[in-house]
Motif scaffolding. Structure first.
Motif, PDB file in Angstrom:
ATOM      1  N   TYR A  92      -8.189  -1.165  -2.855  1.00  0.00           N
ATOM      2  CA  TYR A  92      -6.847  -1.633  -2.522  1.00  0.00           C
ATOM      3  C   TYR A  92      -6.488  -2.646  -3.603  1.00  0.00           C
ATOM      4  N   GLN A 126      -4.261   4.355  -2.723  1.00  0.00           N
ATOM      5  CA  GLN A 126      -3.654   3.841  -1.487  1.00  0.00           C
ATOM      6  C   GLN A 126      -3.311   4.920  -0.472  1.00  0.00           C
ATOM      7  N   ARG A 129       0.845  -1.211   0.000  1.00  0.00           N
ATOM      8  CA  ARG A 129       0.000   0.000   0.000  1.00  0.00           C
ATOM      9  C   ARG A 129       0.874   1.253   0.000  1.00  0.00           C
TER      10      ARG A 129
END
Ligand code: HEM
Length: 221
Positions: A182, A153, A119
């Motif tokens: 995500y 993200q 992320r």
């Protein structure tokens, strides 16, 4: 480089020394298009390079990031170590040597660290899709045929304190993480087909590294 391996495989295939299941390259040599023609040499090499980059570079970067994080963050390493040592000792007690699918499934914290790394530092920074028709999205007009890509993200509407490294956000998210926000492995019908394999590779290597070695980041002066 690939061409010379390709020619060798082709000859071995013709001589019956190997079959199409030998490796990916041989399998691509053996398959036929809808018109029963083999795939052209250029298309085959292009696909092979595509797969090599998609599978090797991505996994390698994630593994490097894991090693780097473990070298720098004592809190993270303590938790990963606890999880991995528990599995290691359990296996030693039972006399079982190889990691099983169940073992990998129980490496939940280790994988959350990987998820959080992906992320904060996305391995594939852009993911393009082509607009199938004219559309409006978020106040923008996107004409048919345009290639669109998005980054989610670091969006604080999705991830609380997005700049903070916090693997637990994947365990108890304060806000639900909706589908397609995500997307380290992409999404939809063309989502990464190697995602489970990558997870197996990463978790297996980290398990063996952390239960056998210690490492830290050297002084760079
Ligand atoms: C951490 C490791 C990896 C990451 C972050 C990653 C990421 C991605 C991303 C973002 C895509 C594009 C998906 C989309 O367009 O929606 C993709 C596609 C793909 N990846 Fe991976 N990948 C990884 C490992 C692997 C491995 C190990 C393999 C094969 C063994 C692999 C094979 C592929 C293939 C074949 C595609 C194309 C899928 C398609 O177009 O249908 N990837 N990957």
């Amino acid at each position: 480089m690939i061409l010379s391996i390709l020619m060798k495989r082709k000859q071995e295939l013709l001589d019956g020394m190997i079959n199409s299941r030998n490796d990916l390259l041989t399998w691509m040599l053996a398959i036929r298009e809808e018109n029963q023609e083999p795939i052209t040499r250029d298309v085959l090499i292009d696909n092979f390079i595509g797969i090599a980059i998609a599978s090797h570079d991505t996994t390698l970067i994630l593994l490097s990031l894991m090693m780097w994080k473990i070298a720098r963050d004592p809190k993270i390493v303590a938790k990963i170590c606890e999880e991995q040592m528990e599995i290691f000792l359990r296996k030693r007690r039972s006399g079982e040597e190889k990691l099983t699918w169940t073992d990998l499934q129980s490496m939940k914290y280790t994988w959350r660290v990987a998820q959080e790394l992906m992320r904060i530092i996305p391995l594939v920074f852009g993911n393009f899709r082509e607009a199938a028709k004219d559309l409006y999205f978020g106040g923008y007009f996107i004409p048919k045929g345009w290639k669109v890509s998005h980054g989610t993200q670091m969006n604080e509407n999705i991830f609380e304190n997005p700049k903070v490294f916090d693997p637990s956000r994947f365990e108890n998210p304060s806000k639900p993480i909706f589908p397609y926000v995500y997307v380290p492995f992409g999404g939809g019908p063309h989502m990464c087909s190697g995602n489970d394999f990558a997870r197996v590779e990463i978790l297996t290597i980290i398990h063996h590294m952390i239960t056998k070695f210690e490492w830290s980041q050297g002084d760079s002066r």
